[in-house]
Design a protein around this motif. Structure first.
Motif, mmCIF file in Angstrom:
data_model
loop_
_atom_site.group_PDB
_atom_site.id
_atom_site.type_symbol
_atom_site.label_atom_id
_atom_site.label_comp_id
_atom_site.label_asym_id
_atom_site.label_seq_id
_atom_site.Cartn_x
_atom_site.Cartn_y
_atom_site.Cartn_z
ATOM 1 N N GLY A 31 0.765 -5.401 5.289
ATOM 2 C CA GLY A 31 -0.153 -4.370 4.781
ATOM 3 C C GLY A 31 -1.413 -4.978 4.185
ATOM 4 O O GLY A 31 -2.513 -4.416 4.297
ATOM 5 N N MET A 32 -1.251 -6.170 3.598
ATOM 6 C CA MET A 32 -2.373 -6.840 2.919
ATOM 7 C C MET A 32 -3.552 -7.056 3.873
ATOM 8 O O MET A 32 -4.698 -6.778 3.527
ATOM 9 N N TRP A 33 -3.253 -7.542 5.104
ATOM 10 C CA TRP A 33 -4.346 -7.809 6.048
ATOM 11 C C TRP A 33 -5.032 -6.521 6.471
ATOM 12 O O TRP A 33 -6.256 -6.456 6.582
ATOM 13 N N VAL A 34 -4.223 -5.485 6.688
ATOM 14 C CA VAL A 34 -4.798 -4.195 7.111
ATOM 15 C C VAL A 34 -5.694 -3.650 6.001
ATOM 16 O O VAL A 34 -6.842 -3.255 6.228
ATOM 17 N N LEU A 35 -5.166 -3.673 4.767
ATOM 18 C CA LEU A 35 -5.921 -3.134 3.634
ATOM 19 C C LEU A 35 -7.207 -3.919 3.398
ATOM 20 O O LEU A 35 -8.287 -3.340 3.222
ATOM 21 N N ALA A 36 -7.099 -5.263 3.415
ATOM 22 C CA ALA A 36 -8.278 -6.083 3.104
ATOM 23 C C ALA A 36 -9.353 -5.907 4.184
ATOM 24 O O ALA A 36 -10.525 -5.679 3.865
ATOM 25 N N LEU A 37 -8.955 -5.969 5.466
ATOM 26 C CA LEU A 37 -9.957 -5.889 6.541
ATOM 27 C C LEU A 37 -10.532 -4.484 6.655
ATOM 28 O O LEU A 37 -11.751 -4.283 6.757
ATOM 29 N N ASN A 38 -9.639 -3.473 6.606
ATOM 30 C CA ASN A 38 -10.111 -2.092 6.720
ATOM 31 C C ASN A 38 -10.928 -1.701 5.480
ATOM 32 O O ASN A 38 -11.960 -1.027 5.593
ATOM 33 N N GLY B 287 9.227 -3.151 -4.347
ATOM 34 C CA GLY B 287 10.404 -3.923 -3.935
ATOM 35 C C GLY B 287 10.326 -5.360 -4.431
ATOM 36 O O GLY B 287 11.320 -5.922 -4.891
ATOM 37 N N ILE B 288 9.126 -5.955 -4.350
ATOM 38 C CA ILE B 288 8.956 -7.349 -4.804
ATOM 39 C C ILE B 288 9.097 -7.425 -6.325
ATOM 40 O O ILE B 288 9.735 -8.320 -6.875
ATOM 41 N N TYR B 289 8.491 -6.437 -7.009
ATOM 42 C CA TYR B 289 8.515 -6.404 -8.486
ATOM 43 C C TYR B 289 9.946 -6.451 -9.011
ATOM 44 O O TYR B 289 10.250 -7.153 -9.983
ATOM 45 N N ASN B 290 10.846 -5.706 -8.357
ATOM 46 C CA ASN B 290 12.225 -5.609 -8.850
ATOM 47 C C ASN B 290 12.911 -6.963 -8.953
ATOM 48 O O ASN B 290 13.842 -7.138 -9.734
ATOM 49 N N ASP B 291 12.445 -7.937 -8.127
ATOM 50 C CA ASP B 291 13.076 -9.255 -8.117
ATOM 51 C C ASP B 291 12.795 -10.024 -9.405
ATOM 52 O O ASP B 291 13.567 -10.895 -9.796
ATOM 53 N N GLY C 191 -3.388 -2.633 -11.795
ATOM 54 C CA GLY C 191 -4.225 -2.110 -10.704
ATOM 55 C C GLY C 191 -3.430 -1.145 -9.846
ATOM 56 O O GLY C 191 -3.927 -0.081 -9.451
ATOM 57 N N MET C 192 -2.160 -1.508 -9.578
ATOM 58 C CA MET C 192 -1.283 -0.616 -8.814
ATOM 59 C C MET C 192 -1.123 0.715 -9.545
ATOM 60 O O MET C 192 -1.188 1.795 -8.943
ATOM 61 N N ALA C 193 -0.928 0.633 -10.882
ATOM 62 C CA ALA C 193 -0.717 1.863 -11.662
ATOM 63 C C ALA C 193 -1.946 2.769 -11.575
ATOM 64 O O ALA C 193 -1.829 3.996 -11.433
ATOM 65 N N VAL C 194 -3.146 2.166 -11.629
ATOM 66 C CA VAL C 194 -4.387 2.955 -11.526
ATOM 67 C C VAL C 194 -4.434 3.662 -10.161
ATOM 68 O O VAL C 194 -4.737 4.862 -10.059
ATOM 69 N N ILE C 195 -4.078 2.922 -9.095
ATOM 70 C CA ILE C 195 -4.145 3.498 -7.747
ATOM 71 C C ILE C 195 -3.105 4.613 -7.579
ATOM 72 O O ILE C 195 -3.387 5.655 -6.980
ATOM 73 N N VAL C 196 -1.907 4.416 -8.162
ATOM 74 C CA VAL C 196 -0.879 5.463 -8.063
ATOM 75 C C VAL C 196 -1.343 6.723 -8.802
ATOM 76 O O VAL C 196 -1.195 7.844 -8.287
ATOM 77 N N CYS C 197 -1.946 6.553 -9.998
ATOM 78 C CA CYS C 197 -2.455 7.724 -10.742
ATOM 79 C C CYS C 197 -3.538 8.423 -9.920
ATOM 80 O O CYS C 197 -3.553 9.662 -9.805
ATOM 81 N N MET D 167 1.553 -0.928 0.730
ATOM 82 C CA MET D 167 1.405 -1.939 -0.322
ATOM 83 C C MET D 167 2.140 -1.519 -1.602
ATOM 84 O O MET D 167 2.768 -2.353 -2.268
ATOM 85 N N ILE D 168 2.053 -0.236 -1.949
ATOM 86 C CA ILE D 168 2.705 0.233 -3.188
ATOM 87 C C ILE D 168 4.229 0.151 -3.049
ATOM 88 O O ILE D 168 4.908 -0.444 -3.889
#
Ligand code: HEM
Length: 224
Positions: free
Chosen positions: A74-81, A41-45, A178-184, A35-36
């Motif tokens: 990845g979204m489905w894996v992350l959300a369900l898991n 990659g999406i952000y760069n657009d 939220g991404m930044a918090v998870i990366v930290c 996801m990160i």
């Protein structure tokens, strides 16, 4: 460092990290990394912060559309898991036993010890106060990522979610933060795991067996 051994060990009790926790933890770790990388990659657009771009080597997907495919997978894996892990943690009492209580005095002591580089983790069965807070923070951040992600993905259908963040850009910003918090979290978490490799082995093998539930606080429903 003074360590209190608060749990006795036994040959027939459940493991410190029963197999469902290990499987869900590692699936979660891979899903988060997917996801990160794809998110970058999406952000760069369409960047949020003028000069902040993520270079190709840290992105998943050679261009935005490919990154988006990874992100949705990845979204489905992350959300369900992630949901399975949260349900498991609440139902078995694992969260109550491993993550609570958190005392201010323990937080201050742990921060002091960490600043003096006294970060030994002699008793693997007890998370220190800072660890507990970090795990709770990353769980809340993970749930928030799913919520803000839904708002950004389907802003019309989930317009009430977008409203929580003011505007579409507000939801995007919250998703980025939220991404930044998870990366930290990940940087600190992986560093600590590598500094105390016994914890890493325990998360792979299950770790020590604990005393049966009747002799200690319930880990009641957890498998062996
Ligand atoms: C973003 C991805 C990750 C998240 C959200 C995450 C989250 C967590 C959480 C919540 C726990 C507590 C589990 C429990 O007791 O129920 C944990 C434990 C642990 N994680 Fe991760 N983790 C991630 C990635 C990793 C990675 C990449 C490694 C490997 C270096 C790792 C190594 C460990 C270890 C060794 C423990 C046990 C710590 C201990 O016993 O003191 N994690 N993780």
């Amino acid at each position: 460092m003074t360590v209190t051994i608060s749990q006795s060990f036994a040959s027939d009790g459940p493991r410190l990290h029963p197999w469902p926790v290990r499987i869900m933890h590692w699936i979660n770790a891979v899903a988060m990394i997917v996801m990160i990388g794809s998110g970058w990659g999406i952000y760069n657009d369409s960047v949020i912060f003028g000069s902040l771009y993520f270079p190709q080597p840290v992105r998943l997907g050679s261009w935005a559309a490919e990154s988006l495919l990874w992100h949705f997978a990845g979204m489905w894996v992350l959300a369900l898991n992630g949901l399975a892990y949260l349900v498991y943690g609440f139902v078995t009492g694992r969260f109550r036993e491993r993550l609570l209580p958190i005392r201010i005095a323990d937080v201050i002591r742990t921060v002091r010890e960490t600043l003096r580089f006294q970060i030994s983790h002699d008793d693997l069965t007890v998370y220190n106060a800072v660890q507990k807070i970090l795990y709770l923070v990353v769980m809340v951040a993970g749930v928030m990522q799913v919520i803000t992600g839904l708002a950004v993905w389907k802003p019309v259908q989930f317009s009430w979610l977008v409203d929580l963040f003011g505007t579409f850009q507000g939801a995007r910003l919250a998703h980025f933060l939220g991404m930044a918090v998870i990366v930290c979290f990940l940087l600190v978490h992986v560093t600590l795991a590598l500094l105390v490799p016994r914890t890493l082995w325990a998360m792979l093998s299950g770790g020590p067996r604990l005393a049966p539930p009747r002799l200690r606080n319930p880990h009641a429903g957890e498998p062996r």
